[in-house]
Design an enzyme around this catalytic site. Structure first.
Site, PDB file in Angstrom:
ATOM      1  N   ARG A   1       0.858  -1.184   0.000  1.00 12.73           N
ATOM      2  CA  ARG A   1       0.000   0.000   0.000  1.00 12.73           C
ATOM      3  C   ARG A   1       0.896   1.236   0.000  1.00 12.73           C
ATOM      4  NH1 ARG A   1      -3.489  -2.718  -1.420  1.00 12.73           N
ATOM      5  NH2 ARG A   1      -5.573  -3.053  -0.565  1.00 12.73           N
TER       6      ARG A   1
ATOM      7  N   GLU B   1      -3.830   7.190  -4.508  1.00 16.37           N
ATOM      8  CA  GLU B   1      -4.297   6.607  -5.776  1.00 16.37           C
ATOM      9  C   GLU B   1      -5.648   7.196  -6.167  1.00 16.37           C
ATOM     10  OE1 GLU B   1      -4.248   2.319  -5.717  1.00 16.37           O
ATOM     11  OE2 GLU B   1      -2.188   2.297  -4.977  1.00 16.37           O
TER      12      GLU B   1
ATOM     13  N   HIS C   1      -1.319  -0.202  -9.815  1.00 19.08           N
ATOM     14  CA  HIS C   1      -1.907  -1.148  -8.847  1.00 19.08           C
ATOM     15  C   HIS C   1      -2.370  -2.433  -9.549  1.00 19.08           C
ATOM     16  CE1 HIS C   1      -4.115  -1.442  -4.722  1.00 19.08           C
ATOM     17  NE2 HIS C   1      -3.849  -2.659  -5.192  1.00 19.08           N
TER      18      HIS C   1
HETATM   19  C1  8YV Z   1      -6.698  -5.688  -5.120  1.00 17.60           C
HETATM   20  C2  8YV Z   1      -5.018  -5.489  -3.212  1.00 17.60           C
HETATM   21  O1  8YV Z   1      -6.611  -5.360  -6.451  1.00 17.60           O
HETATM   22  O2  8YV Z   1      -6.287  -7.250  -2.313  1.00 17.60           O
HETATM   23  C3  8YV Z   1      -5.619  -6.281  -2.107  1.00 17.60           C
HETATM   24  O3  8YV Z   1      -5.361  -5.898  -0.952  1.00 17.60           O
HETATM   25  O4  8YV Z   1      -4.246  -4.652  -2.994  1.00 17.60           O
HETATM   26  C4  8YV Z   1      -5.288  -5.704  -4.612  1.00 17.60           C
HETATM   27  O5  8YV Z   1      -4.613  -6.827  -4.993  1.00 17.60           O
HETATM   28  C5  8YV Z   1      -7.618  -4.711  -4.487  1.00 17.60           C
HETATM   29  O6  8YV Z   1      -7.224  -4.292  -3.254  1.00 17.60           O
HETATM   30  C6  8YV Z   1      -9.005  -5.232  -4.394  1.00 17.60           C
HETATM   31  O7  8YV Z   1      -9.731  -4.628  -3.345  1.00 17.60           O
END
Ligand code: 8YV
Length: 353
Positions: free
Chosen positions: A268, A297, A315
């Site tokens: 993140r 983002e 992402h």
């Molecule tokens: C997803 C991600 O695309 O799952 C997660 O925590 O960061 C990503 O892989 C996205 O967050 C889906 O909510």
């Protein structure tokens, strides 16, 4: 948004969320899904629930989110939905489950959810390997100048006048020290890949992993993140974003890194102080960065976009069709288990926040 899709009658009945009373047909619990999901997942959701889908994938406005929590029995949000205190405080009493499509749940105010007895689930495990692959891709791409080289040929005005022994030189990763920040599932999967590429694996984690795992990964534990940062050639961020990890890589900590070191983040954006990182990149105080995630983002600090030393991705860490389908299946299992009156398997543990 939310073109209500009526369900076929005759699918199995479910226990009412509140009363335990059996429900049939149109009475089935309303499941609101905030983003478009793969077709096979949406079909299954429609078969099983009174599913309200987002057919054109336009992200929900705040007002639409509030409307959703006021009406849904189950909400299926993703990382792009900010389910904060003010949204959750307007939830109707019927909202009992938030089944996040994703592993990270930092977009949800977990404390408010808990206070309102709303269960939150996520989709761990199924995106581990894909995210670790993308982490490894960035670990390779930045020191070896992969994006720079590819862009140079594709950009048209060819600056390539043929091979030269001193041109486009990057740096070797074999034998270098990789420091993994966060040794959870994804951290482990990155460590396994890194070993195969001849990197020496080091890690910092809230808890030290078992000696057996350390031995298998030939991983060295650092209790002090500061000390680890100062000695690594590459840092990979693989921890969740929680209040405890916000700006874990602060300006002070980033400054501890060797000026030749690289930093890769597929976790993140908020874990790194992005402005501080951008300043360091601009001032040539770091070797480079590979970033799949950003603090605000979809905005990306322009200094990062400008630099040849930075590889940026939008992402995409877990963006495989297989992964998205697996995530959808997990969401469905969590909802179905809950509606059947059992504890859903992927409840977000209170220890996470
Ligand atoms: C997803 C991600 O695309 O799952 C997660 O925590 O960061 C990503 O892989 C996205 O967050 C889906 O909510």
């Amino acid at each position: 948004f939310c073109g209500a899709i009526s369900n076929r009658r005759g699918t199995p009945p479910y226990a009412d969320i509140q009363t335990g009373r059996m429900m049939t047909g149109a009475e089935r619990p309303l499941v609101i899904v905030t983003r478009k999901l793969p077709e096979v997942v949406e079909t299954r959701l429609r078969e099983l629930f009174d599913a309200r889908l987002n057919l054109d994938d336009t992200p929900l406005s705040r007002e639409q989110l509030v409307e959703a929590v006021k009406t849904a029995d189950v909400l299926v949000p993703t990382v792009t939905d900010r389910i904060d205190r003010s949204v959750l405080s307007q939830a109707g009493p019927q909202l009992k489950l938030i089944a996040q499509f994703g592993t990270g749940v930092d977009n949800i105010d977990l404390e408010t959810a808990r206070n309102r007895s709303i269960i939150v689930t996520n989709t761990p495990g199924v995106l581990t390997e894909d995210t670790a692959d993308m982490t490894m891709a960035l670990i390779l791409a930045v020191p070896r100048r992969l994006a720079e080289g590819a862009y140079l040929l594709k950009s048209g005005d060819s600056q390539w006048h043929g091979w030269s022994p001193t041109w486009m030189l990057g740096h070797r990763i074999y034998g270098k020290r990789l420091g993994i920040v966060g040794m959870g599932r994804i951290g482990h999967a990155v460590a396994r890949r890194a070993r195969a590429f001849g990197l020496q694996v080091h890690y910092h984690n809230r808890r030290r992993v078992s000696p057996e795992v350390e031995e298998a990964l030939e991983a060295t534990y650092w209790d002090s993140l500061d000390q680890m940062l100062a000695r690594m050639d590459i840092i990979s961020i693989n921890c969740p974003h929680t209040p405890a990890t916000y700006h874990l890589l602060s300006a002070r900590r980033l400054a501890l890194m060797k000026p030749s070191a690289y930093i890769v983040n597929t976790a993140r954006g908020e874990v790194i102080d992005e402005n501080a990182l951008a300043r360091m990149i601009e001032n040539d105080e770091l070797g480079g960065a590979g970033l799949d995630v950003f603090e605000h983002e979809p905005a990306v600090n322009p200094k990062l976009l400008k630099s040849d030393k930075v590889v940026v991705l939008p992402h995409m860490g877990s963006a495989t069709l297989e992964g998205r389908i697996d995530m959808g299946e997990k969401v469905i299992i969590n909802i179905k288990t809950f509606l059947d009156g059992h504890a859903p398997p992927d409840r977000v543990h209170p220890a996470m926040f």
